[in-house]
Design a protein around this motif. Structure first.
Motif, PDB file in Angstrom:
ATOM      1  N   ILE A  99       0.797  -1.253   0.036  1.00  0.00           N
ATOM      2  CA  ILE A  99      -0.021   0.095   0.084  1.00  0.00           C
ATOM      3  C   ILE A  99       0.871   1.247   0.085  1.00  0.00           C
ATOM      4  O   ILE A  99       1.914   1.361   0.820  1.00  0.00           O
ATOM      5  N   GLU A 100       0.442   2.156  -0.761  1.00  0.00           N
ATOM      6  CA  GLU A 100       1.274   3.350  -1.059  1.00  0.00           C
ATOM      7  C   GLU A 100       0.266   4.433  -0.933  1.00  0.00           C
ATOM      8  O   GLU A 100      -0.709   4.778  -1.716  1.00  0.00           O
ATOM      9  N   LYS A 101       0.365   5.238   0.134  1.00  0.00           N
ATOM     10  CA  LYS A 101      -0.576   6.401   0.089  1.00  0.00           C
ATOM     11  C   LYS A 101      -0.049   7.763   0.008  1.00  0.00           C
ATOM     12  O   LYS A 101       1.058   8.066   0.599  1.00  0.00           O
ATOM     13  N   LYS A 102      -0.691   8.447  -1.001  1.00  0.00           N
ATOM     14  CA  LYS A 102      -0.499   9.616  -1.235  1.00  0.00           C
ATOM     15  C   LYS A 102      -1.165  10.717  -0.457  1.00  0.00           C
ATOM     16  O   LYS A 102      -2.506  10.763  -0.605  1.00  0.00           O
ATOM     17  N   GLY A 103      -0.709  11.615   0.214  1.00  0.00           N
ATOM     18  CA  GLY A 103      -1.546  12.673   1.026  1.00  0.00           C
ATOM     19  C   GLY A 103      -1.031  12.490   2.578  1.00  0.00           C
ATOM     20  O   GLY A 103      -1.594  13.421   3.156  1.00  0.00           O
ATOM     21  N   VAL A 104      -0.522  11.431   2.828  1.00  0.00           N
ATOM     22  CA  VAL A 104      -0.074  11.076   4.290  1.00  0.00           C
ATOM     23  C   VAL A 104       1.406  11.049   4.393  1.00  0.00           C
ATOM     24  O   VAL A 104       2.056  10.211   3.725  1.00  0.00           O
ATOM     25  N   ILE A 105       2.165  12.097   5.025  1.00  0.00           N
ATOM     26  CA  ILE A 105       3.523  12.182   5.217  1.00  0.00           C
ATOM     27  C   ILE A 105       4.138  12.408   6.292  1.00  0.00           C
ATOM     28  O   ILE A 105       3.141  12.786   7.423  1.00  0.00           O
ATOM     29  N   LYS A 106       5.247  11.899   6.683  1.00  0.00           N
ATOM     30  CA  LYS A 106       5.998  12.325   7.761  1.00  0.00           C
ATOM     31  C   LYS A 106       6.752  13.106   7.687  1.00  0.00           C
ATOM     32  O   LYS A 106       7.697  13.307   6.671  1.00  0.00           O
ATOM     33  N   ILE A 107       6.783  14.239   8.450  1.00  0.00           N
ATOM     34  CA  ILE A 107       7.569  15.381   8.324  1.00  0.00           C
ATOM     35  C   ILE A 107       8.860  15.191   9.282  1.00  0.00           C
ATOM     36  O   ILE A 107       8.605  14.911  10.383  1.00  0.00           O
ATOM     37  N   VAL A 108       9.799  15.332   8.650  1.00  0.00           N
ATOM     38  CA  VAL A 108      11.235  14.970   9.404  1.00  0.00           C
ATOM     39  C   VAL A 108      12.139  16.111   9.340  1.00  0.00           C
ATOM     40  O   VAL A 108      11.914  17.233   8.567  1.00  0.00           O
ATOM     41  N   ALA A 109      13.104  16.050  10.520  1.00  0.00           N
ATOM     42  CA  ALA A 109      13.868  17.344  10.636  1.00  0.00           C
ATOM     43  C   ALA A 109      15.114  17.325   9.551  1.00  0.00           C
ATOM     44  O   ALA A 109      15.525  16.171   9.063  1.00  0.00           O
TER      45      ALA A 109
END
Length: 431
Positions: free
Chosen positions: A39-49
């Motif tokens: 599964i690859e979801k576009k629109g859900v991301i993890k904000i990283v430093a």
């Protein structure tokens, strides 16, 4: 004897024939291969430093709706809140502002220096023209003095030859010396003026070269000024980018699903700061399969995707034409909107129909459970005239729960899937 006597009066009864109910698989239908999809979801991301720092301030909470570019967290260089990238940005900004404030003045100075160089060259040319006129006048005076000197020389020569009864010779000789000195000075002036007024001589060439050098130097100075302004602007923008790394922001409007850090925490590059979900999400299931399956996947019969809470039928939205993961091809399924599970990166099972319905039976697929293997041959049971009939087949590649048959089967053959039959058994298909 007693058993024989007791059965003399009994009627003989025939044993009823057993008919077995079996499951049937018909050649000409698309076989199904069970594969895994990620599964690859576009629109859900993890904000990283994107840099190291101390979490100074958290600007949002779980469930907050944020706009694009809104700060999520602010980092600092030390625990006291110092921010080195911000100071560097201020320094670059001050330098750029100073350059912008003096830019027009420096441009004006360069323009005036260019005018001075041009005017100096024009002044030298005017002086050369003046010297040219003085040369003409000097030549005329020289000619006059030379004539006087020649006349005086003739008179002195006559007195020396005929005698000087009136003692005029000393006076004439004194005049001769004065005229000779004047003629010599005029000759020197003529030579000097001729040297200065000749455009092929160094004085004129030096003035022209000096003008050209000055103008070229001013051009270089002007270009250096423009370059310095552009470089200062780029350095300021670079400093702003470095500063922005200390303020992770939302790349799009959405909802904060999770805050993964706390105030005072020391984070490094790559540390997850928050999870952000967009209101416009798309979920794709990616099946990675060999070329043979990818090229023969059915575009008519839907695949069955087994989600955690349901199973849905979908046809592929796209099948890659080249290998995308090593030697595997990608088969993409776009899930309908509103489906929230499974999560990003999770794997699900997909039943993929291989081939096209109503094929010609060439190189068909059959379930592995229907094949009986011995040391020398492979056999399947067919339903013919309500009986199980054994047929030898030649097998090829195995795909999931199916195997390719390259010889022995034809269109319309009905394969018995159950393994509780032998050749000659009466069977009937389960509908």
């Amino acid at each position: 004897l007693g058993s024989l006597i007791s059965n003399l009066n009994k009627k003989s009864t025939s044993k009823p024939e057993v008919i077995k109910a079996v499951r049937i698989y018909t050649i000409g239908k698309s076989p199904t291969v069970s594969l895994e999809a990620q599964i690859e979801k576009k629109g859900v991301i993890k904000i990283v430093a994107q840099g190291s720092g101390i979490v100074q301030t958290i600007h949002v909470s779980e469930g907050d709706t944020v706009r694009q570019g809104q700060y999520l967290v602010s980092l600092s260089t030390n625990y006291q809140g110092g921010n080195a990238p911000a100071l560097q940005a201020q320094l670059a900004g001050a330098q750029l502002q100073n350059l912008n404030d003096t830019y027009d003045t420096q441009k004006d100075i360069i323009s005036k220096q260019r005018d001075i160089a041009t005017a100096s060259a024009e002044n030298t040319d005017q002086l050369r023209q003046i010297s040219q006129k003085s040369l003409d006048d000097t030549k005329g005076l020289l000619e006059l003095n030379q004539n006087l000197l020649d006349s005086l020389n003739t008179s002195i020569a006559q007195l020396e030859q005929n005698g000087d009864p009136q003692n005029q010779l000393p006076t004439l000789q004194a005049q001769q010396a004065q005229l000779q000195s004047g003629v010599d000075q005029l000759h020197n002036s003529v030579r000097t003026l001729e040297y200065q007024t000749d455009t092929n001589n160094p004085p004129t060439l030096l003035a022209t070269t000096q003008k050209d050098i000055t103008l070229e130097q001013l051009d270089i100075q002007e270009k250096a000024l423009d370059l310095n302004k552009k470089v200062s602007s780029l350095q300021y923008n670079l400093a702003l980018v470095q500063e922005s790394l200390m303020h992770p922001a939302a790349p799009f409007a959405g909802t904060v699903e999770r805050i993964n850090v706390q105030v005072g925490e020391n984070v490094s590059s790559g540390t997850v700061i928050a999870t952000l979900a967009s209101s416009d999400q798309t979920t794709t299931a990616v099946v990675r399969a060999p070329e043979k399956i990818a090229s023969q996947i059915s575009r008519v019969q839907p695949s069955i995707l087994h989600l955690p809470d349901r199973s849905i039928s979908l046809t592929p939205s796209y099948v890659s034409t080249v290998a995308t993961d090593g030697q595997l091809y990608s088969i993409l399924y776009t899930l309908p909107s509103g489906i929230t599970s499974p999560t990003d990166g999770e794997y699900i099972s997909v039943d993929v129909p291989v081939g096209v319905a109503m094929t010609n039976g060439l190189d068909p697929y059959v379930p592995l459970d229907s094949v009986f293997e011995s040391q020398n041959e492979s056999t399947v049971f067919l339903l013919q005239n309500d009986k199980a009939v054994a047929r030898k087949v030649q097998l090829a590649d195995v795909y999931g729960q199916y195997v390719s048959v390259v010889q022995g089967l034809h269109d319309g053959d009905q394969i018995i899937l159950d393994r509780n039959v032998v050749a000659g058994d009466r069977v009937k298909p389960i509908h």
